[in-house]
Design an enzyme around this catalytic site. Structure first.
Site, PDB file in Angstrom:
ATOM      1  N   GLY A  69      -0.519   5.546   0.918  1.00 15.17           N
ATOM      2  CA  GLY A  69      -0.343   4.112   1.116  1.00 15.17           C
ATOM      3  C   GLY A  69       1.034   3.641   0.703  1.00 15.17           C
ATOM      4  CG  HIS A 112       4.255   6.166   5.129  1.00 14.56           C
ATOM      5  ND1 HIS A 112       4.711   5.338   4.129  1.00 14.56           N
ATOM      6  CD2 HIS A 112       3.812   7.294   4.507  1.00 14.56           C
ATOM      7  CE1 HIS A 112       4.534   5.917   2.958  1.00 14.56           C
ATOM      8  NE2 HIS A 112       4.001   7.100   3.154  1.00 14.56           N
ATOM      9  CD  GLN A 131      11.719  19.115   6.036  1.00 17.28           C
ATOM     10  OE1 GLN A 131      10.719  19.328   6.730  1.00 17.28           O
ATOM     11  NE2 GLN A 131      12.144  19.969   5.112  1.00 17.28           N
ATOM     12  CD  GLN A 143       3.281  16.622   0.230  1.00 15.55           C
ATOM     13  OE1 GLN A 143       2.843  16.274  -0.845  1.00 15.55           O
ATOM     14  NE2 GLN A 143       3.525  15.754   1.198  1.00 15.55           N
ATOM     15  CB  VAL A 179      12.872   7.196   7.639  1.00 13.81           C
ATOM     16  CG1 VAL A 179      13.457   5.847   8.045  1.00 13.81           C
ATOM     17  CG2 VAL A 179      12.088   7.811   8.802  1.00 13.81           C
ATOM     18  CB  SER A 208      10.635   7.029  -1.978  1.00 17.00           C
ATOM     19  OG  SER A 208       9.683   7.153  -3.020  1.00 17.00           O
ATOM     20  NE  ARG A 268       6.318   8.246  -7.867  1.00 15.91           N
ATOM     21  CZ  ARG A 268       5.671   9.267  -7.314  1.00 15.91           C
ATOM     22  NH1 ARG A 268       6.176   9.870  -6.253  1.00 15.91           N
ATOM     23  NH2 ARG A 268       4.523   9.685  -7.811  1.00 15.91           N
TER      24      ARG A 268
HETATM   25  O1  PAF Z   1       2.920  13.069   0.454  1.00 17.10           O
HETATM   26  C1  PAF Z   1       1.944  12.392   0.044  1.00 17.10           C
HETATM   27  O2  PAF Z   1       1.921  11.167   0.181  1.00 17.10           O
HETATM   28  C2  PAF Z   1       0.779  13.086  -0.644  1.00 17.10           C
HETATM   29  O3  PAF Z   1       1.213  14.166  -1.391  1.00 17.10           O
HETATM   30  C3  PAF Z   1      -0.311  13.512   0.342  1.00 17.10           C
HETATM   31  C4  PAF Z   1       0.182  14.554   1.333  1.00 17.10           C
HETATM   32  C5  PAF Z   1      -0.826  12.300   1.115  1.00 17.10           C
HETATM   33  C6  PAF Z   1      -1.493  14.124  -0.422  1.00 17.10           C
HETATM   34  O4  PAF Z   1      -2.039  13.224  -1.321  1.00 17.10           O
END
Ligand code: PAF
Length: 288
Positions: A33, A39, A151, A156, A179, A188, A190
Site C-alpha cells: 500500500g 506502483h 526493480q 527482493q 520510477v 518509495s 517511505r
Molecule cells: O515490496 C514490497 O512491497 C513487499 O516486500 C511485498 C513484495 C509486497 C511483500 O510484502
C-alpha cells in the site's frame, strides 16, 4: 468502475475463478500500500501482460524486525483504492493480518538462503524469509499467470525469481524499472517521512549511483570511490552498505569482473531507511 476491495481469501478466489472460467489471464501486483507512481507503473505493465489485474495491499508483519517500522509504516487504504479505481484495477486484495496469519506468525517459512542473509538481509535479519513466505502465500491465493515487482528492490526481485525457479512455482516474474522523481530520487512509500532537508540529503543515493555509472569504464575501485565520495558529502546520510554484485549470483564482484553488474546502496537519512540500485557495465580497471 470503483475498485472492489476483497478482504477474504475465499472472496478473492471466487472472483478470480469467475474470471478464469471465461478464459481471462491474471496478473498480481503485490504491494504494502501507500501507493505511488512506482506502483502505478507496475499496474500499467500488468494491464498489458494479463486480462485481469489484482493488486494486493498487505503490510506483512513477517518481514519487519522487532526494531523496525511496522507500526509506523504508512497505511492509506482509502487513498490507495481511489488510485486503483482511477487506474482501472477491478480487484484489490486487502486482507487483515488475521486473515493471512489466522494462527499467528507461520511456523512454516520459505527461507531465502545465503543471499537472503546478505545486504538488506544482513541489516534486517529474517526480512527476506518474511517476504518470500508472504509472496508464496499470495501466489497460492491468487494463482496469477504473471507477478510483477519493481526493480528498486533488486535483491527482493532476485530472491523471488530464485524461489519461483527453486519451487517450480507456475508463474512468470516480471520486473519494472524504478520510477524516479525528476531530480532522481527513487519513489518509495517511505519518502513521505523525509523532511525538506532530509529529502535533499536523500538525493545523495541517486547521485552516488550516477557517479558510479559514469566511472564504470574505469573498473570497480573507481566505481566504489565515486559513489562513496558523493555519499560522504552529506553528514545526514548514514551509509549501511554500498556493494557491487553480479546480477546472475547476487554475490559481490571481484576486481577482475567485467560486464553487467548491479550497484546497491542502503542508507539511513534521519530515521528513514532508503535503498536504491542501478545496473552498470564494468569495463577496465583503474590505470588500464
Ligand atoms: O515490496 C514490497 O512491497 C513487499 O516486500 C511485498 C513484495 C509486497 C511483500 O510484502
Amino acid at each position: 468502475m470503483p475498485t472492489i476491495a476483497v478482504a477474504t481469501i475465499v472472496g478473492l478466489r471466487t472472483a478470480i475463478t469467475a474470471a478464469r472460467d471465461v478464459g481471462r489471464t491474471v496478473a498480481l501486483v503485490p504491494t504494502m500500500g501507500a501507493l505511488h507512481a512506482g506502483h502505478l507503473a507496475l499496474i500499467e505493465r500488468a494491464k498489458e501482460a494479463a486480462d485481469l489485474v489484482v493488486v494486493s495491499i498487505f503490510v506483512n508483519p513477517l518481514q519487519f524486525g522487532a526494531n523496525e517500522d511496522l507500526d509506523l509504516y504508512p497505511r492509506t487504504l482509502s487513498a490507495d483504492l481511489e488510485q486503483l479505481s482511477a487506474a482501472g484495477v477491478p480487484f484489490a486484495f486487502t486482507p487483515s493480518v488475521d486473515e493471512m496469519y489466522p494462527h499467528g506468525a507461520t511456523q512454516t517459512r520459505v527461507t531465502a538462503g545465503q543471499i537472503g542473509s546478505l545486504y538488506e538481509g544482513r541489516s534486517r535479519a529474517g526480512h527476506f524469509d518474511g517476504v518470500l513466505t508472504v509472496v508464496s502465500k499470495l501466489l497460492n491465493i491468487v494463482r496469477p499467470d504473471v507477478v510483477l515487482f519493481g526493480q528498486k528492490d533488486a535483491q527482493q526481485v532476485f530472491l523471488v525469481r530464485r524461489m519461483v525457479a527453486d519451487l517450480d512455482e507456475p508463474v512468470r516474474v516480471e520486473t519494472v524499472p524504478t520510477v524516479r522523481e525528476p531530480d532522481g530520487l527513487a519513489l518509495s512509500s517511505r519518502n513521505r517521512f523525509l523532511d525538506a532537508k532530509q529529502r535533499r540529503a536523500a538525493l545523495g543515493l541517486s547521485g552516488a549511483l550516477e557517479a558510479a555509472e559514469s566511472s564504470a569504464d574505469r573498473g570497480i575501485d573507481a566505481v566504489l570511490a565515486a559513489a562513496q565520495s558523493v555519499l560522504s558529502g552529506d553528514d545526514q546520510i548514514e551509509l549501511d552498505y554500498l556493494k557491487v554484485v553480479d546480477p546472475a549470483t547476487f554475490l559481490p564482484v571481484d576486481d577482475g569482473y567485467r560486464g553487467k553488474a548491479v550497484i546497491l546502496i542502503a542508507a539511513r537519512v534521519g530515521t528513514t531507511r532508503l535503498i536504491d540500485n542501478a545496473t552498470i557495465f564494468l569495463q577496465g580497471t583503474q590505470g588500464h
